[in-house]
Design a protein around this motif. Sequence first.
Motif, mmCIF file in Angstrom:
data_model
loop_
_atom_site.group_PDB
_atom_site.id
_atom_site.type_symbol
_atom_site.label_atom_id
_atom_site.label_comp_id
_atom_site.label_asym_id
_atom_site.label_seq_id
_atom_site.Cartn_x
_atom_site.Cartn_y
_atom_site.Cartn_z
ATOM 1 N N MET A 161 1.474 -1.452 0.433
ATOM 2 C CA MET A 161 -0.481 0.253 -0.068
ATOM 3 C C MET A 161 0.697 1.510 0.040
ATOM 4 N N ALA A 162 2.164 0.986 0.604
ATOM 5 C CA ALA A 162 2.982 2.568 0.998
ATOM 6 C C ALA A 162 3.212 2.942 -0.835
ATOM 7 N N ILE A 163 4.159 1.648 -1.323
ATOM 8 C CA ILE A 163 4.815 1.583 -2.458
ATOM 9 C C ILE A 163 3.314 2.136 -3.831
ATOM 10 N N SER A 164 2.250 1.329 -3.954
ATOM 11 C CA SER A 164 0.422 2.061 -4.218
ATOM 12 C C SER A 164 0.705 3.869 -3.994
ATOM 13 N N GLY A 165 0.849 4.527 -3.078
ATOM 14 C CA GLY A 165 0.510 5.200 -2.528
ATOM 15 C C GLY A 165 1.420 6.169 -3.706
ATOM 16 N N LEU A 166 2.885 6.168 -2.985
ATOM 17 C CA LEU A 166 4.104 6.496 -3.385
ATOM 18 C C LEU A 166 3.560 6.669 -5.212
ATOM 19 N N VAL A 167 3.570 5.919 -5.729
ATOM 20 C CA VAL A 167 3.310 5.969 -7.311
ATOM 21 C C VAL A 167 1.994 6.745 -7.616
ATOM 22 N N CYS A 168 0.545 6.786 -6.888
ATOM 23 C CA CYS A 168 -0.250 7.158 -7.647
ATOM 24 C C CYS A 168 -0.079 8.725 -6.915
ATOM 25 N N GLY A 169 0.908 9.048 -6.407
ATOM 26 C CA GLY A 169 0.543 10.223 -5.692
ATOM 27 C C GLY A 169 1.683 11.187 -7.283
ATOM 28 N N CYS A 170 2.918 10.087 -6.796
ATOM 29 C CA CYS A 170 3.386 10.901 -8.323
ATOM 30 C C CYS A 170 2.754 10.621 -9.609
ATOM 31 N N ALA A 171 2.200 9.606 -10.030
ATOM 32 C CA ALA A 171 0.898 10.006 -11.135
ATOM 33 C C ALA A 171 0.219 10.916 -11.391
ATOM 34 N N GLY A 172 -0.307 10.912 -9.831
ATOM 35 C CA GLY A 172 -1.583 12.312 -9.896
ATOM 36 C C GLY A 172 -1.111 13.312 -9.622
ATOM 37 N N ALA A 173 0.359 13.783 -9.731
ATOM 38 C CA ALA A 173 0.675 14.631 -9.787
ATOM 39 C C ALA A 173 0.866 15.320 -10.956
ATOM 40 N N GLY A 174 2.136 14.162 -11.963
ATOM 41 C CA GLY A 174 2.125 14.773 -13.045
ATOM 42 C C GLY A 174 1.007 15.030 -14.122
ATOM 43 N N ILE A 175 -0.113 13.951 -14.334
ATOM 44 C CA ILE A 175 -1.056 14.119 -14.799
ATOM 45 C C ILE A 175 -0.948 15.299 -14.751
ATOM 46 N N ALA A 176 -1.756 15.768 -13.064
ATOM 47 C CA ALA A 176 -2.052 17.158 -13.198
ATOM 48 C C ALA A 176 -1.065 18.431 -13.986
ATOM 49 N N LEU A 177 -0.059 18.508 -13.608
ATOM 50 C CA LEU A 177 0.624 19.352 -14.392
ATOM 51 C C LEU A 177 0.711 19.218 -15.817
ATOM 52 N N LEU A 178 0.530 18.264 -16.059
ATOM 53 C CA LEU A 178 0.462 17.706 -17.984
ATOM 54 C C LEU A 178 -0.905 18.662 -17.861
ATOM 55 N N SER A 179 -1.476 18.265 -17.459
ATOM 56 C CA SER A 179 -2.655 18.677 -17.958
ATOM 57 C C SER A 179 -3.168 20.493 -18.027
ATOM 58 N N LEU A 180 -2.610 20.761 -17.048
ATOM 59 C CA LEU A 180 -2.235 22.191 -16.785
ATOM 60 C C LEU A 180 -1.550 22.910 -17.794
ATOM 61 N N ALA A 181 -0.685 22.059 -18.051
ATOM 62 C CA ALA A 181 -0.092 22.640 -19.662
ATOM 63 C C ALA A 181 -0.939 22.545 -20.903
ATOM 64 N N LEU A 182 -1.761 20.986 -20.510
ATOM 65 C CA LEU A 182 -2.804 21.770 -22.453
ATOM 66 C C LEU A 182 -4.065 22.445 -22.007
ATOM 67 N N ALA A 183 -4.197 22.853 -21.078
ATOM 68 C CA ALA A 183 -5.127 23.533 -21.247
ATOM 69 C C ALA A 183 -4.217 25.062 -21.508
ATOM 70 N N LEU A 184 -3.632 25.537 -20.237
ATOM 71 C CA LEU A 184 -2.536 26.602 -21.047
ATOM 72 C C LEU A 184 -2.217 26.529 -22.408
ATOM 73 N N VAL A 185 -2.224 25.495 -22.782
ATOM 74 C CA VAL A 185 -1.652 25.746 -24.326
ATOM 75 C C VAL A 185 -3.500 25.813 -25.612
ATOM 76 N N LEU A 186 -3.695 25.218 -25.220
ATOM 77 C CA LEU A 186 -5.792 25.502 -25.584
ATOM 78 C C LEU A 186 -6.106 26.866 -25.375
ATOM 79 N N GLN A 187 -5.622 27.392 -24.405
ATOM 80 C CA GLN A 187 -6.966 28.924 -23.546
ATOM 81 C C GLN A 187 -5.581 29.663 -24.566
ATOM 82 N N VAL A 188 -4.844 29.326 -24.913
ATOM 83 C CA VAL A 188 -3.845 30.635 -26.299
ATOM 84 C C VAL A 188 -3.589 30.325 -26.990
ATOM 85 N N SER A 189 -4.575 29.314 -27.511
ATOM 86 C CA SER A 189 -4.657 29.142 -29.058
ATOM 87 C C SER A 189 -5.686 28.968 -29.289
ATOM 88 N N SER A 190 -7.320 29.601 -27.783
ATOM 89 C CA SER A 190 -8.274 29.543 -28.591
ATOM 90 C C SER A 190 -8.894 31.161 -28.819
#
Length: 164
Positions: A135-164
């Motif tokens: 469970m500890a390893i799964s929490g580590l992996v999920c935490g890193c993945a969640g933060a990474g997905i959020a940062l990539l999604s923010l970058a995508l949102a900003l690129v889409l907003q600027v291009s609109s």
Amino acid sequence: MTQQPAADPFPPPSAPPAQQFAVPPPSPSGRWQPERVDPLPGTEFGLVQLRVMPITSGLAIGSLIAGIGSILVSFLVLCFGITGADSGWGGWVSGAFTLLSVVFGAGAVVLGLVARRQIRRSGHTGQVRFTGGGMAISGLVCGCAGAGIALLSLALALVLQVSS
């Protein structure tokens, strides 16, 4: 009046049989099991060391919950970023949820690392043994993945907003 002899309040101890130290009587609930019985030399007593049942680490559980929360919030970042890109509010809302996802992810990573240390250092004779390394390893992996997905999604949102 005749006085009767008083009974001795402290009768001399009788020597117990050697088998008495082998196994103490079981507890009524059956939860306590002896791990080791050491007789104390020169006395009729023995020292019983009970077997301590393993416990799932609460830090590992917390790490897994925070990691799953980070992933769930990161999908909100993606949804709001894509939905609000045309209206101009997608970057702002995505940024707020990205901050929340990164905080959850960092918490999951810290809790996972501390839980792994707690699990690794536990389990000596007579101490509580913690479980939940997966469970500890799964929490580590999920935490890193969640933060990474959020940062990539923010970058995508900003690129889409600027291009609109």
